[in-house]
Design a protein around this motif. Structure first.
Motif, PDB file in Angstrom:
ATOM      1  N   ILE A 102       0.860  -1.179   0.000  1.00  9.54           N
ATOM      2  CA  ILE A 102       0.000   0.000   0.000  1.00  9.54           C
ATOM      3  C   ILE A 102       0.895   1.227   0.000  1.00  9.54           C
ATOM      4  N   ARG A 103       0.600   2.170  -0.883  1.00 10.10           N
ATOM      5  CA  ARG A 103       1.340   3.431  -0.910  1.00 10.10           C
ATOM      6  C   ARG A 103       0.458   4.506  -0.293  1.00 10.10           C
ATOM      7  N   ASN A 104       0.881   5.035   0.831  1.00  5.07           N
ATOM      8  CA  ASN A 104       0.109   6.062   1.526  1.00  5.07           C
ATOM      9  C   ASN A 104       0.508   7.459   1.086  1.00  5.07           C
ATOM     10  N   PRO A 105      -0.444   8.390   1.133  1.00 11.18           N
ATOM     11  CA  PRO A 105      -1.833   8.207   1.551  1.00 11.18           C
ATOM     12  C   PRO A 105      -2.681   7.553   0.470  1.00 11.18           C
ATOM     13  N   ILE A 106      -3.677   6.769   0.884  1.00 12.12           N
ATOM     14  CA  ILE A 106      -4.556   6.123  -0.083  1.00 12.12           C
ATOM     15  C   ILE A 106      -5.594   7.099  -0.624  1.00 12.12           C
ATOM     16  N   ALA A 119       3.550   6.129  11.783  1.00 12.10           N
ATOM     17  CA  ALA A 119       2.803   6.128  10.534  1.00 12.10           C
ATOM     18  C   ALA A 119       3.741   5.743   9.397  1.00 12.10           C
ATOM     19  N   GLU A 120       3.280   4.840   8.528  1.00 11.51           N
ATOM     20  CA  GLU A 120       4.147   4.295   7.490  1.00 11.51           C
ATOM     21  C   GLU A 120       3.678   4.732   6.108  1.00 11.51           C
ATOM     22  N   ALA A 121       4.622   5.253   5.303  1.00 11.14           N
ATOM     23  CA  ALA A 121       4.289   5.645   3.929  1.00 11.14           C
ATOM     24  C   ALA A 121       4.049   4.426   3.050  1.00 11.14           C
ATOM     25  N   ARG A 122       4.651   3.311   3.395  1.00  6.22           N
ATOM     26  CA  ARG A 122       4.394   2.048   2.698  1.00  6.22           C
ATOM     27  C   ARG A 122       3.982   1.008   3.728  1.00  6.22           C
ATOM     28  N   ALA A 123       2.942   0.248   3.395  1.00  9.05           N
ATOM     29  CA  ALA A 123       2.417  -0.727   4.340  1.00  9.05           C
ATOM     30  C   ALA A 123       2.045  -1.999   3.602  1.00  9.05           C
ATOM     31  N   ALA A 124       2.038  -3.112   4.321  1.00 13.25           N
ATOM     32  CA  ALA A 124       1.691  -4.394   3.726  1.00 13.25           C
ATOM     33  C   ALA A 124       0.209  -4.442   3.390  1.00 13.25           C
ATOM     34  N   ALA A 125      -0.087  -4.865   2.175  1.00 11.99           N
ATOM     35  CA  ALA A 125      -1.477  -4.995   1.743  1.00 11.99           C
ATOM     36  C   ALA A 125      -2.034  -6.339   2.208  1.00 11.99           C
ATOM     37  N   PRO A 126      -3.345  -6.427   2.370  1.00 10.83           N
ATOM     38  CA  PRO A 126      -3.947  -7.727   2.712  1.00 10.83           C
ATOM     39  C   PRO A 126      -3.887  -8.671   1.515  1.00 10.83           C
TER      40      PRO A 126
END
Length: 552
Positions: A2-6, A312-319
């Motif tokens: 996931i690339r934040n912000p969505i 807060a993470e700019a990149r996060a693991a997607a489901p």
């Protein structure tokens, strides 16, 4: 990943719900109409703006609402075969837009309402008034069928805590009103400014999520739990479970005001408000945005970020969900449809036919000249969010003003005290001409004007803005000629929460769009043939290399 912000650009105060395989996020819209943005996803990675439910006067009328008032912090939920949406309509917060006193600044007016719908895209019901005791309402559906409304409690009395805690009261579906006693269930921590409550039930505990520290750099997410909805609540051992307050190097700042959702396989994700400051100025011209990342429930029954650091993470693991992309929005809107493109909004009024028409001249957006730019009532301004730090926007306008009180053009707008406006007007000396008016916060002389540029009558004028982080450039051209760039470099960083307009809340974000004024009251119209918005990884000073920034 996931690339934040969505949800980039002005999309604050997220509330998330899953219904089957569909995820929906509601965000605040403040004084922009229609009210509440609802976004849709099937994989938590790719999102699209789906609808805005508050579309008529019986649901929302913000005429006269000050800047950054209107719709605050919606909460979207699903139960009993219905979507439930609660929201605050703020009528008064602080002082006038000019900074002058408007009575005691401690007094506020917050009205909380509930609307329902069998489907996410409506029809949505007329509202039920719930209370007016504070803001950020949230509706919790317990597994025994009972429902509870939570909201921040505002205390205007001297010497006390204005943010007086989180109150809860039962809601009767049959009676369509709150019943029983209002109880203050959580008075917050030393971080203060406790708001944004959401309640969840898990493993016999009621978990209360709140926002604290204010919506600026000290923002954070606090958690507590209890055995009963009314408490008593035990504070999380870490107190703050997500924040950027101790990480000035983090890409995502202002992290807070969160909500939780579970995937079908039991993964928990947190959506939260964040901001991305300009590198050189440190202001958030994109407003408060929405990010998401996974969180985990520990063996002690408490929620934490995956790494336990609470950042807060700019990149996060997607489901592990099938990818579901949506068609991209068109960069250029031709105004050929009978409805305004979904990306665009206007200000305050539930009667847009007084401001604009897509039918009066097919293929054009016709704006009827109304009150001055920054009016709290009928202002003919149609705009879309700025969603990247670098972009180009352009339009073409046909407008034949007769005097100086008639204006129309391209505007970069935050609020009535913060904007840059490239407009066409007329005066007895120059005739028809083009100039820029800037409204600048924190200046003794708040309004500034560039020198007029003479224009020929009867010719459409193309207008353009290029924004490169804090640098803003305006240009124009006639027919198919070259772009002519104004010599001035304007300060885009004023279009932000942090560029303070004295006495006013600052909670929205930068918009770019079209405007028309007729301060003589004769409603002279302007016709706009298209509007184009293109984001860029970076911009080039157009006066040095005008073709390099040219839209394709």
């Amino acid at each position: 990943m996931i690339r934040n912000p969505i949800l980039p650009g002005f999309n604050p105060d997220p509330s998330i719900v899953r219904v089957g395989d569909d995820y929906y996020i509601a965000t605040s819209t403040f004084e922009w109409y229609p009210g509440v943005q609802i976004h849709h996803s099937r994989d938590l990675v790719n999102w699209r703006l789906l609808t805005r439910p508050l579309t008529r006067a019986s649901q929302l009328n913000m005429l006269g609402a000050p800047d950054s008032c209107g719709v605050w912090a919606p909460c979207l939920s699903h139960a009993d075969g219905l979507f439930w949406l609660v929201y605050t309509d703020v009528k008064r917060y602080g002082r006038t837009s000019s900074g002058g006193a408007a009575g005691a600044a401690s007094l506020r007016d917050f009205h909380n309402y509930l609307v329902t719908s069998p489907a996410i895209d409506g029809p949505w019901s007329d509202p039920v008034h719930l209370n007016s005791s504070g803001f950020d309402p949230s509706l919790f559906h317990d597994d025994d069928g009972r429902k509870y409304l939570l909201n921040q409690l505002w205390d205007h009395r001297p010497g006390g805590n204005r943010f007086a805690g989180i109150v809860a009261q039962e809601y009767s579906v049959a009676e369509r009103r709150l019943t029983g006693r209002r109880e203050n269930i959580f008075k917050g921590t030393a971080h203060g400014l406790t708001e944004g409550p959401h309640l969840y039930k898990r493993d016999g505990h009621y978990h209360l999520l709140t926002a604290e520290g204010g919506t600026g750099w000290n923002h954070g997410v606090t958690m507590a739990r209890a055995r009963h909805p009314h408490g008593p609540y035990e504070l999380h051992p870490d107190q703050t479970i997500l924040s950027s307050r101790h990480r000035p190097d983090a890409e995502l700042q202002r992290a807070g005001h969160a909500d939780l959702v579970d995937t079908r396989d039991g993964q928990t994700y947190m959506v939260y408000l964040c901001g991305r400051p300009l590198r050189n100025r440190g202001t958030c011209t994109l407003g408060r945005e929405t990010a998401i990342q996974p969180v985990v429930w520990g063996e002690d029954g408490w929620l934490r970020t995956v790494d336990g650091r609470g950042t807060a993470e700019a990149r996060a693991a997607a489901p592990k969900l099938p990818e579901h992309r949506f068609d991209p929005e068109p960069a250029r809107e031709e105004f050929d449809a009978p409805r305004l493109p979904l990306a665009f909004q206007w200000l305050r009024t539930p009667w847009p036919e007084e401001l604009f028409s897509l039918a009066a001249r097919p293929g054009h957006l016709r704006l009827y000249g109304r009150e001055s730019l920054g009016s709290l009532f009928r202002q003919a301004l149609v705009a879309r969010r700025q969603q990247a730090h670098c972009y180009s926007a352009s339009t073409v306008v046909e407008f034949e003003p007769e005097h100086f009180q008639q204006q129309a053009g391209l505007v970069c707008y935050y609020g009535g005290a913060k904007f840059h406006y490239l407009y066409i007007t007329h005066d007895e000396t120059v005739g028809k001409h083009l100039r820029v008016m800037s409204s600048l916060p924190n200046h003794v002389q708040s309004d500034s004007f560039t020198a007029p540029v003479a224009l020929p009558p009867g010719v459409p004028v193309q207008l353009r803005v290029d924004v490169d982080e804090e640098r803003l450039y305006f240009g124009y051209r006639l027919d198919d000629g070259d772009w002519q760039w104004l010599a001035q470099q304007f300060d885009a960083s004023i279009l932000s929460d942090e560029a303070n307009a004295p006495g006013q809340p600052n909670f929205t974000g930068a918009f770019v769009g079209m405007a028309c004024q007729d301060m003589a009251g004769t409603a002279l119209h302007a016709d706009f043939d298209y509007f184009e918005y293109r984001e860029r990884p970076y911009c080039v000073n157009p006066m040095g290399a005008p073709s390099a920034a040219e839209p394709a």
